[in-house]
Every structure is written in C-alpha cells, then in structure tokens.
Design an enzyme around this catalytic site. Structure first.
Site, PDB file in Angstrom:
ATOM      1  N   ASP A 186       9.272   2.719   1.729  1.00  0.00           N
ATOM      2  CA  ASP A 186       8.079   3.443   2.174  1.00  0.00           C
ATOM      3  C   ASP A 186       7.945   3.203   3.674  1.00  0.00           C
ATOM      4  OD1 ASP A 186       5.569   4.250   2.949  1.00  0.00           O
ATOM      5  OD2 ASP A 186       4.565   3.529   1.132  1.00  0.00           O
ATOM      6  N   PHE A 237       0.856  -1.192   0.000  1.00  0.00           N
ATOM      7  CA  PHE A 237       0.000   0.000   0.000  1.00  0.00           C
ATOM      8  C   PHE A 237       0.891   1.239   0.000  1.00  0.00           C
ATOM      9  CE2 PHE A 237      -2.579   3.455   1.568  1.00  0.00           C
ATOM     10  CZ  PHE A 237      -3.737   3.293   0.818  1.00  0.00           C
ATOM     11  N   LYS A 264       2.511  10.081   8.390  1.00  0.00           N
ATOM     12  CA  LYS A 264       1.814   9.629   9.614  1.00  0.00           C
ATOM     13  C   LYS A 264       2.352  10.229  10.911  1.00  0.00           C
ATOM     14  CE  LYS A 264      -0.415   5.453   7.845  1.00  0.00           C
ATOM     15  NZ  LYS A 264      -1.822   5.717   8.112  1.00  0.00           N
TER      16      LYS A 264
END
Ligand code: PLP
Length: 396
Positions: free
Chosen positions: A223, A138, A252
């Site tokens: 990532d 993702f 995040k």
C-alpha cells in the site's frame, strides 16, 4: 459572512465526520495556502501527502485545463488516450506490467484485495482466502479496507465486518510467519506506516517479506497510497529495498489534488482480472489521467526526487536540533519528506498553536507530529517551520 459564521453555516450542511480546525482555506500556490481572511500559511501537510508538487502546480493546472476543453469523461467501455498515457508512465517506471485506475486510496486497496482473492480463486481452488495485514496499519474507510486496517478504533460500530483478514505485528517477520495458514493468499503492508504514526520498519523488512511470500506462494501487496509517488525520495518506496512486489496501490499524490487512484500489478496476477471482474465509472477518466501524467512527468524530470531527498535530510537534521533543545521530543523519524516527530504528550495543542503562527501540520497516532510537505519545499521553508515549532514548543 464572518469566518465563524461561515463555519457554523458549513457545519449545518455537512456531516460531522471530521474534527476540523477552524480554518477556511481559499487559495494555494506552491507550499503556501491562504485563508478567507487573507492570512498566509506554510503548508507542511499538503492535503496529507497529496499536493506533492505544491498547490496549483502550473504543469498540472495546464494539463487539466487543456484536457477539460477537449474531453472530460467517457465510459471505460471505450478507449481513451490519457489513460494509456498514465498507465505507460507508471508501468515503464515500475515493476508492474499493467495498471487499473480508480479514484481513491481505499478504492485502490479494494481493487488489490479483490485481485488477490480472484488470483487465489483461479490458482488455489477451494481456498477460503485470507489476507494478512499489520497491526496499526491504515488502508481506507470502505468496509473491506477498514477491516484490512489493523486498528480496532476504525472498525467499532461497523460490524459485521467482512471476513478474510488477520493481523500481525508490523516489522516482525516471525509474527508474520507464525500466522500463515493454508488459507493465506497475500500479505498487505505499508512500506512506512503513515496514519499509524510514521513508523519506519527495519531496513531488511521488505526483503524479509518478499522471501516469506515466495516461500509460501503468497502475493505481496504494498500500500503506497501515502508513501508512493516520490514522497520517500524515489518514485515508489519499494525501490529502495531492491525487491519487487506483486501489487502496488497508489492515490494521494498521483493527481496532486485531483482524485486519482491506481493499482499496479504484474501480468501473472493482473491476468485474472478479465472483463466483468472489476470496474469503475470514473476510474481512468481523461481529466484525472491528464493530472496524473503531468504529476509523474514533473516528478521524474524536474528534480523533485533529488530535492525531496536533500531537503528531507536537512529537515530531519533541524528537527534533531530542536529535539536537543525541547525534551518534549522523543524521536525524529522518517524518510525523504515523510517525517514523524514523536512527542511525550498529545500533539493536538502543538498543531493548533503552530496553525495560529502560520504553519500547517497534523498528528498521526495521537502523539506523532506528521510532516508531509510538498516535495518542492526549500531549506528556507524548513527554517521558517523550525522557527515556528521552536516558539510553539517553548510555550508548552
Ligand atoms: N492507504 C493508506 C496508506 C493511506 O494513508 C490512506 C489514507 O490516508 C488510504 C489508504 C486511504 O486513502 P483514501 O482516503 O484516498 O481512500
């Protein structure tokens, strides 16, 4: 307005892109949040790995407040002091030489993809650059990052998708080697797959990726949007593997709730981003940078990483204890305080029942209960969560 009326009101104005739980949260402090009816919840989701220092961490609040009174925003055609401050903290504590700032994980990955393509454009003339990503990965919801995401369900209905991506099995170095062609310019991977179900690869996987990238002159893009900024017990997840990547993306937890994204790279790669190649109006905004500076300082200086490692071990031990009691649990996995519990049925029923009893978590990949609590939780918080899970699983 009653809560059910508020929810109807909300849904009449906001697009329905989420299957929302019927909970309206109005306040947070540490690992706890409260709904508009005054009920308290232990938040083991933390905005999905965002509020890693806990809700409304005093140091972050103070830093944002002070900056809000001084300077909120200036264009990147000028210099600003907080941007240099966060860049230096990230660079001094990582493999990287330079940082680029944006506002989200998808944007950080877009920046990484653009940087890798531009690097190929400069160094491999004539190549039609392709990036290899992983099945079940993702990387975000923009058109390009949803294409980098190796899960068809996120792509359906948004075709035509941008070209230049191919997918291989996660944690399978042979599959990767077999997919490399003359056009391959980079490999992009999550050190632990988050949305794909908290999948931890073999301990030699990142080293293997580094060797393959070196052998084929490919950039290694990690990532770390979900796993970075302390979640696995080190500031960056790659540190534990002993390798250095070429590009790392963050978001995040970097702002503890304030939207901040970043892409870090070595000078060799970053040097192809010259004026005019990439930009962001809000990226590196003084307010966001003030949040990020407070976060990184706190993670490095307040014993957060040590707590994450210790409580993470304790939490996994307790979950393994639950597994011995409830046959619905098939596997407990994770690192630090990124923990997945694979169960033999869909997990949404458990998520809803736990919420009713005062514990927030969610499901990743359908049947994996995902726990990404604040890194400051205590063993007592874990005991409380385990008790709720025990009750909920007993009812299944
Ligand atoms: N990359 C990873 C590994 C993620 O987990 C996410 C979000 O869950 C993203 C990228 C996208 O981040 P954002 O939602 O901030 O765009």
């Amino acid at each position: 307005m009653q809560t059910n009326e508020f929810i109807a009101h909300f849904d009449s104005y906001v697009m329905g892109t989420y299957n929302r739980l019927p909970l309206v949260l109005v306040r947070g402090e540490g690992a706890r949040v409260w709904d508009r009816d005054g009920n308290e919840y232990l938040d083991f989701l933390a905005g999905i790995a965002v509020c890693s220092l806990g809700h409304c961490h005093p140091r972050v609040v103070d830093s944002i407040q002070k900056q809000a009174e001084r300077l909120n925003h200036v264009s990147n055609i000028f210099y600003n002091e907080p941007q240099a401050g966060l860049a230096q903290l990230l660079v001094d504590n990582s493999f990287a030489d330079k940082a680029f700032f944006c506002n989200s994980g998808a944007e950080a990955n877009e920046a990484a993809i653009k940087l890798a393509r531009r690097y190929a454009y400069e160094n491999k003339p004539g190549q039609s650059p392709e990036i290899i990503t992983m099945k079940n990965s993702f990387h975000g919801r923009t058109l390009t990052t949803v294409t980098a995401t190796g899960q068809e369900k996120f792509q359906v209905g948004f075709e035509p998708l941008p070209p230049g991506f191919c997918y291989v099995q996660y944690d399978d170095l042979a599959d990767l080697e077999g997919a490399i062609t003359e056009q391959t310019c980079a490999v992009m991977v999550e050190p632990i797959q988050g949305e794909g179900g908290v999948r931890v690869p073999d301990s030699g996987y990142l080293q293997g990726l580094r060797t393959i990238c070196d052998d084929h002159d490919l950039l290694l893009i990690l990532d770390e949007v979900q796993v970075g900024v302390g979640r696995t017990g080190s500031l960056f997840a790659y540190e534990e593997s002993g390798i250095t990547p070429d590009i790392v993306t963050l978001a995040k937890a970097l702002g503890n709730g304030f939207p901040v994204g970043a892409m870090l790279a070595t000078d060799r790669v970053a040097s192809v981003f010259v004026p005019g190649t990439h930009a962001s109006t809000f990226g590196g905004n003084p307010l966001a940078m003030a949040a990020g500076i407070a976060v990184i300082k706190s993670i490095l200086n307040d014993g957060v990483l040590e707590n994450c490692r210790n409580v993470g071990i304790y939490f996994r031990e307790q979950l393994c204890g639950l597994a011995a009691k409830h046959s619905i649990i098939e596997e407990v996995r994770g690192k630090g305080l990124m923990i997945g519990v694979e169960i033999s049925s869909d997990g949404n029923g458990i998520v809803k029942s736990a919420m009713k009893k005062g514990l927030l978590l969610n499901c990743a990949g359908g049947n994996v209960l995902r726990f990404v609590p604040p890194l400051i939780i205590t063993e007592k918080d874990v005991d409380e969560a385990i008790q709720i899970l025990d009750e909920v699983m007993g009812d299944v």
